[in-house]
Design a protein around this motif. Structure first.
Motif, mmCIF file in Angstrom:
data_model
loop_
_atom_site.group_PDB
_atom_site.id
_atom_site.type_symbol
_atom_site.label_atom_id
_atom_site.label_comp_id
_atom_site.label_asym_id
_atom_site.label_seq_id
_atom_site.Cartn_x
_atom_site.Cartn_y
_atom_site.Cartn_z
ATOM 1 N N TRP A 23 -98.818 84.481 -42.989
ATOM 2 C CA TRP A 23 -99.387 83.356 -42.256
ATOM 3 C C TRP A 23 -100.839 83.078 -42.639
ATOM 4 O O TRP A 23 -101.619 83.996 -42.895
ATOM 5 C CB TRP A 23 -99.315 83.621 -40.753
ATOM 6 N N ASP A 24 -101.197 81.789 -42.617
ATOM 7 C CA ASP A 24 -102.601 81.378 -42.734
ATOM 8 C C ASP A 24 -103.279 81.386 -41.366
ATOM 9 O O ASP A 24 -104.491 81.605 -41.277
ATOM 10 C CB ASP A 24 -102.690 79.965 -43.323
ATOM 11 N N LEU A 25 -102.507 81.110 -40.304
ATOM 12 C CA LEU A 25 -103.037 81.076 -38.947
ATOM 13 C C LEU A 25 -102.073 81.782 -38.001
ATOM 14 O O LEU A 25 -100.860 81.525 -38.035
ATOM 15 C CB LEU A 25 -103.221 79.628 -38.465
ATOM 16 N N LEU A 36 -100.369 92.243 -36.432
ATOM 17 C CA LEU A 36 -100.549 90.805 -36.570
ATOM 18 C C LEU A 36 -101.513 90.496 -37.706
ATOM 19 O O LEU A 36 -101.274 89.591 -38.520
ATOM 20 C CB LEU A 36 -101.059 90.214 -35.258
ATOM 21 N N ILE A 37 -102.611 91.235 -37.782
ATOM 22 C CA ILE A 37 -103.583 91.027 -38.857
ATOM 23 C C ILE A 37 -102.953 91.300 -40.218
ATOM 24 O O ILE A 37 -103.206 90.587 -41.198
ATOM 25 C CB ILE A 37 -104.824 91.910 -38.617
ATOM 26 N N ASP A 38 -102.098 92.328 -40.309
ATOM 27 C CA ASP A 38 -101.396 92.612 -41.561
ATOM 28 C C ASP A 38 -100.550 91.427 -42.019
ATOM 29 O O ASP A 38 -100.301 91.255 -43.215
ATOM 30 C CB ASP A 38 -100.489 93.833 -41.398
ATOM 31 N N SER A 39 -100.088 90.611 -41.061
ATOM 32 C CA SER A 39 -99.216 89.496 -41.419
ATOM 33 C C SER A 39 -99.989 88.259 -41.868
ATOM 34 O O SER A 39 -99.384 87.245 -42.227
ATOM 35 C CB SER A 39 -98.293 89.150 -40.257
ATOM 36 N N LEU A 40 -101.324 88.318 -41.852
ATOM 37 C CA LEU A 40 -102.141 87.219 -42.363
ATOM 38 C C LEU A 40 -102.239 87.281 -43.886
ATOM 39 O O LEU A 40 -102.341 88.351 -44.484
ATOM 40 C CB LEU A 40 -103.553 87.283 -41.788
ATOM 41 N N LYS A 41 -102.270 86.112 -44.503
ATOM 42 C CA LYS A 41 -102.596 86.031 -45.922
ATOM 43 C C LYS A 41 -104.088 86.318 -46.123
ATOM 44 O O LYS A 41 -104.869 86.251 -45.168
ATOM 45 C CB LYS A 41 -102.289 84.630 -46.444
ATOM 46 N N VAL A 74 -106.640 83.470 -40.726
ATOM 47 C CA VAL A 74 -107.371 83.645 -39.474
ATOM 48 C C VAL A 74 -106.400 83.850 -38.312
ATOM 49 O O VAL A 74 -105.273 83.354 -38.323
ATOM 50 C CB VAL A 74 -108.286 82.439 -39.171
ATOM 51 N N MET A 75 -106.881 84.589 -37.333
ATOM 52 C CA MET A 75 -106.126 84.807 -36.100
ATOM 53 C C MET A 75 -107.030 84.495 -34.922
ATOM 54 O O MET A 75 -108.198 84.885 -34.907
ATOM 55 C CB MET A 75 -105.656 86.262 -36.023
ATOM 56 N N LEU A 76 -106.483 83.770 -33.960
ATOM 57 C CA LEU A 76 -107.177 83.514 -32.704
ATOM 58 C C LEU A 76 -106.430 84.236 -31.593
ATOM 59 O O LEU A 76 -105.257 83.936 -31.320
ATOM 60 C CB LEU A 76 -107.224 82.015 -32.407
ATOM 61 N N LEU A 77 -107.096 85.200 -30.991
ATOM 62 C CA LEU A 77 -106.538 85.944 -29.870
ATOM 63 C C LEU A 77 -107.209 85.434 -28.602
ATOM 64 O O LEU A 77 -108.421 85.612 -28.423
ATOM 65 C CB LEU A 77 -106.776 87.437 -30.051
#
Length: 242
Positions: free
Chosen positions: A121-123, A148-153, A157-160
């Motif tokens: 994922w990008d987001l 979840l962070i591991d699944s980012l490209k 970015v991740m918004l929690l």
């Protein structure tokens, strides 16, 4: 890199089962963001990501997922802004709610406590997920966040986003920030930002300067709310992968 198996706290497992009780009820609207508010919130969060992470979606090339999407209105709002969004929920009841209210959205039934995508994922957007906001099981919760962070490209970015409505029986957000700022996989771990001020600052074209001016002006109210824990403060943390 070694990922451990999550041995789930019994309370964490219990709160994960709360979804169908509201998703199948006639009052589901009070538990999820409606279409009107989703538009404002999505604009505010994309502006925040531009300011903090220099991140902007590229239409038809940016893919994202909403973890615990509720009725799917926020995922739809992000999709209207050029992100190929997938809406996820833990229970089939939640999937049916998304399909009914936002039928154009791709959906995925997903158990965040057994999540193992890699660089997809990008987001990633995750707002008011009960296993984070209704129980404090930090060892398990940080493992979920790391997955979840591991699944980012790369550069994703991740918004929690979560409230402290059940403080201290919610995830320890300050400890999460402290720990993950030492994680070399991450380029950016932000402070906590108040959701109402995020979208209002963008709507009024005040940017981050306007956000901090508003925060300082509202500090007496914020301190009062934190002390008495009512109303709950909904805040966001941004993470960016290297």
């Amino acid at each position: 890199k070694v990922r451990r198996t999550i041995v789930l706290d019994s309370k964490l497992k219990r709160v994960a089962q709360w979804g169908p009780s509201w998703q199948a009820s006639n009052a589901w609207q009070v538990h999820t963001v409606d279409a009107y508010r989703a538009e404002k919130i999505a604009d505010g969060y994309l502006a925040l990501l531009r300011s903090l992470c220099k991140w902007t979606p590229v239409r038809s090339k940016t893919v994202g997922i909403d973890i615990g999407a509720g009725a799917g209105f926020l995922a739809t709002a992000f999709a209207r802004r050029g992100i190929e969004m997938t809406a996820s929920e833990f229970h089939q009841t939640g999937i049916e709610l998304i399909r009914r209210e936002n039928p154009s959205l791709p959906v995925r039934q997903l158990d965040v406590m057994d999540y193992r995508d890699e660089a997809v994922w990008d987001l990633i957007f995750c707002r008011e997920l009960y296993p984070f906001t209704r129980v404090n099981a930090f060892t398990d919760q940080i493992e979920i966040v790391l997955r979840l962070i591991d699944s980012l490209k790369p550069s994703g970015v991740m918004l929690l986003v979560g409230s402290d409505v059940s403080h201290p029986h919610c995830m320890d957000y300050r400890l999460l920030i402290k720990v993950l700022r030492n994680d070399k996989r991450l380029r950016k771990v932000s402070l906590r930002y108040l959701e109402p001020l995020i979208w209002r600052s963008h709507r009024w074209r005040l940017g981050m300067v306007g956000y901090w001016v508003g925060y300082c002006l509202l500090w007496p109210y914020i301190a009062f709310a934190k002390y008495f824990r009512k109303p709950a403060l909904i805040c966001a943390i941004a993470f960016q992968k290297r």
